[in-house]
Motif scaffolding. Structure first.
Motif, PDB file in Angstrom:
ATOM      1  N   LEU A  31       0.867  -1.174   0.000  1.00 19.68           N
ATOM      2  CA  LEU A  31       0.000   0.000   0.000  1.00 19.68           C
ATOM      3  C   LEU A  31       0.902   1.222   0.000  1.00 19.68           C
ATOM      4  O   LEU A  31       1.729   1.397   0.899  1.00 19.68           O
ATOM      5  N   MET A  32       0.757   2.066  -1.017  1.00 22.11           N
ATOM      6  CA  MET A  32       1.510   3.306  -1.087  1.00 22.11           C
ATOM      7  C   MET A  32       0.546   4.460  -0.889  1.00 22.11           C
ATOM      8  O   MET A  32      -0.510   4.517  -1.521  1.00 22.11           O
ATOM      9  N   ILE A  33       0.896   5.370   0.016  1.00 25.35           N
ATOM     10  CA  ILE A  33       0.036   6.512   0.336  1.00 25.35           C
ATOM     11  C   ILE A  33       0.761   7.783  -0.070  1.00 25.35           C
ATOM     12  O   ILE A  33       1.883   8.044   0.369  1.00 25.35           O
ATOM     13  N   THR A  34       0.109   8.584  -0.914  1.00 25.83           N
ATOM     14  CA  THR A  34       0.721   9.824  -1.372  1.00 25.83           C
ATOM     15  C   THR A  34      -0.309  10.936  -1.327  1.00 25.83           C
ATOM     16  O   THR A  34      -1.400  10.773  -0.754  1.00 25.83           O
ATOM     17  N   HIS A  35       0.011  12.066  -1.914  1.00 24.17           N
ATOM     18  CA  HIS A  35      -0.844  13.252  -1.854  1.00 24.17           C
ATOM     19  C   HIS A  35      -1.872  13.181  -2.983  1.00 24.17           C
ATOM     20  O   HIS A  35      -2.877  12.493  -2.887  1.00 24.17           O
ATOM     21  N   HIS A  36      -1.629  13.868  -4.083  1.00 28.23           N
ATOM     22  CA  HIS A  36      -2.555  13.807  -5.219  1.00 28.23           C
ATOM     23  C   HIS A  36      -1.801  13.308  -6.447  1.00 28.23           C
ATOM     24  O   HIS A  36      -0.620  12.987  -6.376  1.00 28.23           O
ATOM     25  N   LEU A  37      -2.498  13.240  -7.576  1.00 26.94           N
ATOM     26  CA  LEU A  37      -1.922  12.632  -8.771  1.00 26.94           C
ATOM     27  C   LEU A  37      -1.621  13.648  -9.876  1.00 26.94           C
ATOM     28  O   LEU A  37      -1.596  13.309 -11.045  1.00 26.94           O
ATOM     29  N   GLY A  38      -1.376  14.893  -9.504  1.00 25.41           N
ATOM     30  CA  GLY A  38      -1.071  15.918 -10.496  1.00 25.41           C
ATOM     31  C   GLY A  38       0.404  15.970 -10.846  1.00 25.41           C
ATOM     32  O   GLY A  38       1.264  15.807  -9.974  1.00 25.41           O
ATOM     33  N   VAL A  39       0.689  16.240 -12.114  1.00 29.49           N
ATOM     34  CA  VAL A  39       2.082  16.194 -12.583  1.00 29.49           C
ATOM     35  C   VAL A  39       2.927  17.347 -12.065  1.00 29.49           C
ATOM     36  O   VAL A  39       4.157  17.293 -12.133  1.00 29.49           O
ATOM     37  N   GLN A  40       2.297  18.417 -11.548  1.00 29.23           N
ATOM     38  CA  GLN A  40       3.096  19.540 -11.051  1.00 29.23           C
ATOM     39  C   GLN A  40       3.726  19.249  -9.696  1.00 29.23           C
ATOM     40  O   GLN A  40       4.615  19.981  -9.260  1.00 29.23           O
ATOM     41  N   SER A  41       3.264  18.224  -9.019  1.00 26.90           N
ATOM     42  CA  SER A  41       3.831  17.860  -7.725  1.00 26.90           C
ATOM     43  C   SER A  41       5.118  17.071  -7.923  1.00 26.90           C
ATOM     44  O   SER A  41       5.127  16.028  -8.575  1.00 26.90           O
ATOM     45  N   GLY A  42       6.217  17.570  -7.358  1.00 28.73           N
ATOM     46  CA  GLY A  42       7.471  16.840  -7.452  1.00 28.73           C
ATOM     47  C   GLY A  42       7.387  15.469  -6.791  1.00 28.73           C
ATOM     48  O   GLY A  42       7.960  14.494  -7.282  1.00 28.73           O
ATOM     49  N   VAL A  43       6.645  15.395  -5.682  1.00 29.97           N
ATOM     50  CA  VAL A  43       6.475  14.113  -4.994  1.00 29.97           C
ATOM     51  C   VAL A  43       5.740  13.134  -5.900  1.00 29.97           C
ATOM     52  O   VAL A  43       6.126  11.966  -6.038  1.00 29.97           O
ATOM     53  N   GLN A  44       4.688  13.617  -6.558  1.00 30.16           N
ATOM     54  CA  GLN A  44       3.920  12.715  -7.402  1.00 30.16           C
ATOM     55  C   GLN A  44       4.709  12.283  -8.635  1.00 30.16           C
ATOM     56  O   GLN A  44       4.587  11.156  -9.097  1.00 30.16           O
ATOM     57  N   ARG A  45       5.539  13.189  -9.176  1.00 32.01           N
ATOM     58  CA  ARG A  45       6.380  12.783 -10.300  1.00 32.01           C
ATOM     59  C   ARG A  45       7.363  11.699  -9.849  1.00 32.01           C
ATOM     60  O   ARG A  45       7.652  10.765 -10.590  1.00 32.01           O
ATOM     61  N   TYR A  46       7.863  11.826  -8.616  1.00 36.70           N
ATOM     62  CA  TYR A  46       8.742  10.782  -8.087  1.00 36.70           C
ATOM     63  C   TYR A  46       7.986   9.462  -7.973  1.00 36.70           C
ATOM     64  O   TYR A  46       8.491   8.407  -8.382  1.00 36.70           O
ATOM     65  N   VAL A  47       6.765   9.511  -7.410  1.00 38.89           N
ATOM     66  CA  VAL A  47       5.956   8.297  -7.252  1.00 38.89           C
ATOM     67  C   VAL A  47       5.682   7.667  -8.613  1.00 38.89           C
ATOM     68  O   VAL A  47       5.823   6.453  -8.799  1.00 38.89           O
ATOM     69  N   GLN A  48       5.300   8.502  -9.590  1.00 30.96           N
ATOM     70  CA  GLN A  48       5.025   7.977 -10.927  1.00 30.96           C
ATOM     71  C   GLN A  48       6.281   7.344 -11.531  1.00 30.96           C
ATOM     72  O   GLN A  48       6.239   6.228 -12.053  1.00 30.96           O
ATOM     73  N   ASN A  49       7.408   8.057 -11.440  1.00 35.34           N
ATOM     74  CA  ASN A  49       8.655   7.534 -11.997  1.00 35.34           C
ATOM     75  C   ASN A  49       9.005   6.184 -11.378  1.00 35.34           C
ATOM     76  O   ASN A  49       9.402   5.236 -12.074  1.00 35.34           O
ATOM     77  N   LEU A  50       8.881   6.094 -10.058  1.00 32.50           N
ATOM     78  CA  LEU A  50       9.226   4.858  -9.356  1.00 32.50           C
ATOM     79  C   LEU A  50       8.331   3.708  -9.794  1.00 32.50           C
ATOM     80  O   LEU A  50       8.817   2.630 -10.173  1.00 32.50           O
ATOM     81  N   LEU A  51       7.019   3.939  -9.773  1.00 35.71           N
ATOM     82  CA  LEU A  51       6.087   2.849 -10.054  1.00 35.71           C
ATOM     83  C   LEU A  51       6.145   2.403 -11.513  1.00 35.71           C
ATOM     84  O   LEU A  51       5.959   1.221 -11.810  1.00 35.71           O
ATOM     85  N   LEU A  52       6.404   3.317 -12.427  1.00 39.40           N
ATOM     86  CA  LEU A  52       6.483   2.943 -13.839  1.00 39.40           C
ATOM     87  C   LEU A  52       7.740   2.132 -14.151  1.00 39.40           C
ATOM     88  O   LEU A  52       7.837   1.531 -15.220  1.00 39.40           O
ATOM     89  N   HIS A  53       8.694   2.118 -13.222  1.00 38.88           N
ATOM     90  CA  HIS A  53       9.934   1.383 -13.455  1.00 38.88           C
ATOM     91  C   HIS A  53      10.110   0.206 -12.497  1.00 38.88           C
ATOM     92  O   HIS A  53      11.143  -0.453 -12.517  1.00 38.88           O
ATOM     93  N   MET A  54       9.091  -0.066 -11.683  1.00 36.55           N
ATOM     94  CA  MET A  54       9.094  -1.248 -10.829  1.00 36.55           C
ATOM     95  C   MET A  54       8.378  -2.398 -11.514  1.00 36.55           C
ATOM     96  O   MET A  54       7.605  -2.202 -12.452  1.00 36.55           O
ATOM     97  N   ASP A  55       8.615  -3.592 -11.032  1.00 36.87           N
ATOM     98  CA  ASP A  55       7.921  -4.783 -11.521  1.00 36.87           C
ATOM     99  C   ASP A  55       6.578  -4.860 -10.794  1.00 36.87           C
ATOM    100  O   ASP A  55       6.460  -5.410  -9.709  1.00 36.87           O
ATOM    101  N   THR A  56       5.534  -4.260 -11.413  1.00 31.77           N
ATOM    102  CA  THR A  56       4.235  -4.174 -10.748  1.00 31.77           C
ATOM    103  C   THR A  56       3.420  -5.464 -10.856  1.00 31.77           C
ATOM    104  O   THR A  56       2.263  -5.499 -10.431  1.00 31.77           O
ATOM    105  N   GLN A  57       4.018  -6.506 -11.427  1.00 33.01           N
ATOM    106  CA  GLN A  57       3.395  -7.829 -11.329  1.00 33.01           C
ATOM    107  C   GLN A  57       3.898  -8.537 -10.077  1.00 33.01           C
ATOM    108  O   GLN A  57       3.126  -9.135  -9.341  1.00 33.01           O
ATOM    109  N   ARG A  58       5.187  -8.436  -9.845  1.00 35.15           N
ATOM    110  CA  ARG A  58       5.732  -9.028  -8.621  1.00 35.15           C
ATOM    111  C   ARG A  58       5.333  -8.213  -7.391  1.00 35.15           C
ATOM    112  O   ARG A  58       5.019  -8.766  -6.340  1.00 35.15           O
ATOM    113  N   TYR A  59       5.348  -6.886  -7.538  1.00 33.65           N
ATOM    114  CA  TYR A  59       4.979  -5.994  -6.434  1.00 33.65           C
ATOM    115  C   TYR A  59       3.609  -5.415  -6.759  1.00 33.65           C
ATOM    116  O   TYR A  59       3.487  -4.506  -7.575  1.00 33.65           O
ATOM    117  N   GLN A  60       2.578  -5.946  -6.127  1.00 29.76           N
ATOM    118  CA  GLN A  60       1.207  -5.497  -6.382  1.00 29.76           C
ATOM    119  C   GLN A  60       0.944  -4.259  -5.531  1.00 29.76           C
ATOM    120  O   GLN A  60       0.947  -4.329  -4.302  1.00 29.76           O
TER     121      GLN A  60
END
Length: 370
Positions: free
Chosen positions: A4-33
Motif C-alpha cells: 500500500l503506497m500513500i501519497t498526496h494527489h496525482l497531479g504532474v506539477q507535484s514533485g512528490v507525485q512525479r517521483y511516485v510515478q517515476n518509481l512505479l512505472l519502473h518497478m515490476d508491478t506484477q511481482r509488487y502489487q
C-alpha cells in the motif's frame, strides 16, 4: 508482495507525485502489487493516473480533506489486512499521528515513512512528530539527508534503518536534445542570439516566484537578450503578471502554463532558475542537470541533488545584482553537454533507483516472514 503506497494527489506539477510515478512505472508491478491511495488530481493539472493504471497500479481515490483522507486510510486497512509493506510519502506533522493508526490497524505490515520536504522553522510540534514517527516506522527514507532530519529527527541519518531515496529521473527522457530545444524556442519566438531563462513548477509561495521575477528583471537590465519562460500554474500567477508589468518586463516573460513535455522545455532553457523559499530535494533540479542546463538556486534548496558542476547557489538576501551577474556568467547559451555519467554515478538513474527500492521491499518483507 502486496504494497500500500500513500501519497498526496496525482497531479504532474507535484514533485512528490512525479517521483511516485517515476518509481512505479519502473518497478515490476506484477511481482509488487501496488495499491496507491491518493487524492484526486487538481483540476488545473494533468493526472498521472492513466499511465499508472496502464502499468498495473491499483489507484484508490480518497477525499482531498484531511479528515476524509484519514478515514479512507483506516477503511482500507480494515478491508485489507495482508499488506507486506506500507509506504507512506509524507511532508507533514499530522502524518505522524496517522502512522500510529496504521500501526494499530496493520501491526504486521512493515511501515516505510518517506520524507520529501524541509520547511523551517523547526517547532515543538515537529519535535513531537519526530517521536511518533520513530515509535511507529520500520524504515525511514528521505529524498535527501536534510529532508530526513527535518521530518524524522536531527540524527535520523545515523540510524541503520534510514536511507536516502534520491529523486532519480528517466535518462531516456531527460537528456540533451538539440531538436527539442530548437522546436520549443521556435514555438515561443526565441531567437538564436537570445538567452532563455526558465522555471518548471507550481507558481506558489514555496517556489518564491515574485523574487524570481525580480531576479530576472535584474538579469534583463544587465543583458537585454534575456527572456523568461515559466512552465506551470498556480495561485500566484495573477500577482506575477502584475509584478511583471510593474517591473517593465512583461513583454519578456512567457507564461506557458502546465505542460506535459517537460524535457523539451528544459532543453530550450539556457538557465534554470529555482530561488525557492524551501524544498526537500527538487526533482526539477535533477531533470535540468539531465538535460545539461545550468542551474541557479537559492541556498534554501538542499544541495543533495547538486551532483554536477551545473548547479550554483546564492542566498536569498544576496543583492539582485549578484544574482544577475551569476546568471549571466554560468549560462552562456548554446548546446548542452551530457552529464549523465556523473548523475548515474550519484544514483540518479531511474532504473537503478527502482531496483534499490525493490531490494528494500524484499529486505523488509523478509524480516516480516522470519
Amino acid at each position: 508482495m502486496k504494497i500500500l503506497m500513500i501519497t498526496h494527489h496525482l497531479g504532474v506539477q507535484s514533485g512528490v507525485q512525479r517521483y511516485v510515478q517515476n518509481l512505479l512505472l519502473h518497478m515490476d508491478t506484477q511481482r509488487y502489487q501496488v495499491d496507491l491511495l491518493a487524492e484526486p488530481c487538481p483540476a488545473d493539472q494533468q493526472s498521472t493516473a492513466p499511465a499508472l493504471r496502464a502499468a498495473g497500479v491499483n489507484i484508490i481515490e480518497v477525499p482531498n480533506d484531511k479528515k476524509g483522507k484519514i478515514q479512507a486510510i483506516c477503511r482500507q486497512l480494515r478491508r485489507c489486512r495482508d499488506y507486506d509493506i506500507i509506504h507512506y510519502h509524507t511532508a507533514s506533522k499530522l502524518a505522524a499521528a496517522v502512522c500510529v493508526l496504521i500501526r494499530l490497524l496493520s501491526p504486521h505490515s512493515k511501515l516505510i515513512v518517506h520524507s520529501h520536504i524541509v520547511y523551517p522553522p523547526m517547532t515543538l510540534v515537529w519535535r513531537m512528530a519526530h517521536g511518533l514517527y520513530q515509535l511507529t516506522a520500520n524504515w525511514f527514507l528521505g529524498c535527501g539527508v536534510a529532508a530526513g532530519r527535518f521530518v524524522f529527527g536531527d540524527h535520523i541519518d545515523q540510524k541503520p534503518n534510514f536511507s536516502v531515496a534520491c529523486n532519480a529521473v528517466d535518462r531516456e527522457r531527460f537528456y540533451p536534445d538539440a531538436a527539442s530545444r530548437a522546436e520549443i524556442r521556435r514555438r515561443y519566438g526565441i531567437a538564436d542570439e537570445e538567452r532563455l531563462a526558465g522555471f518548471v513548477g507550481r507558481l506558489n509561495h514555496q517556489k518564491n516566484p515574485l523574487f524570481l521575477l525580480r531576479v530576472f528583471a535584474a538579469m534583463a537590465q544587465k543583458d537585454p537578450s534575456w527572456k523568461l519562460l515559466l512552465v506551470g500554474g498556480g495561485e500566484m500567477e495573477g500577482k506575477m503578471r502584475s509584478l511583471a508589468e510593474e517591473l517593465g518586463i512583461a513583454e519578456r516573460v512567457i507564461f506557458a502554463g502546465v505542460q506535459s513535455n517537460v524535457p523539451a522545455f528544459m532543453n530550450a532553457f539556457d538557465l534554470f532558475l529555482l530561488p525557492s523559499n524551501f524544498e526537500g530535494s527538487p526533482v526539477t533540479l535533477v531533470e535540468a542537470q539531465g538535460c545539461g542546463v545550468p542551474c541557479l538556486a537559492s541556498c534554501n534548496v538542499p544541495d543533495d541533488g547538486s551532483v554536477t558542476d551545473l548547479v550554483h547557489f546564492l542566498p536569498l538576501d544576496a543583492p539582485l545584482t549578484e544574482w544577475a551577474d551569476t546568471a549571466c556568467r554560468i549560462a552562456p547559451g548554446g548546446a548542452h553537454a551530457d552529464h549523465w555519467k556523473e548523475l548515474e554515478a550519484a544514483g540518479y538513474e531511474l532504473n537503478a533507483a527502482a531496483r534499490r527500492m525493490e531490494k528494500l521491499y524484499d529486505q523488509l518483507a523478509g524480516e516480516a516472514d522470519a
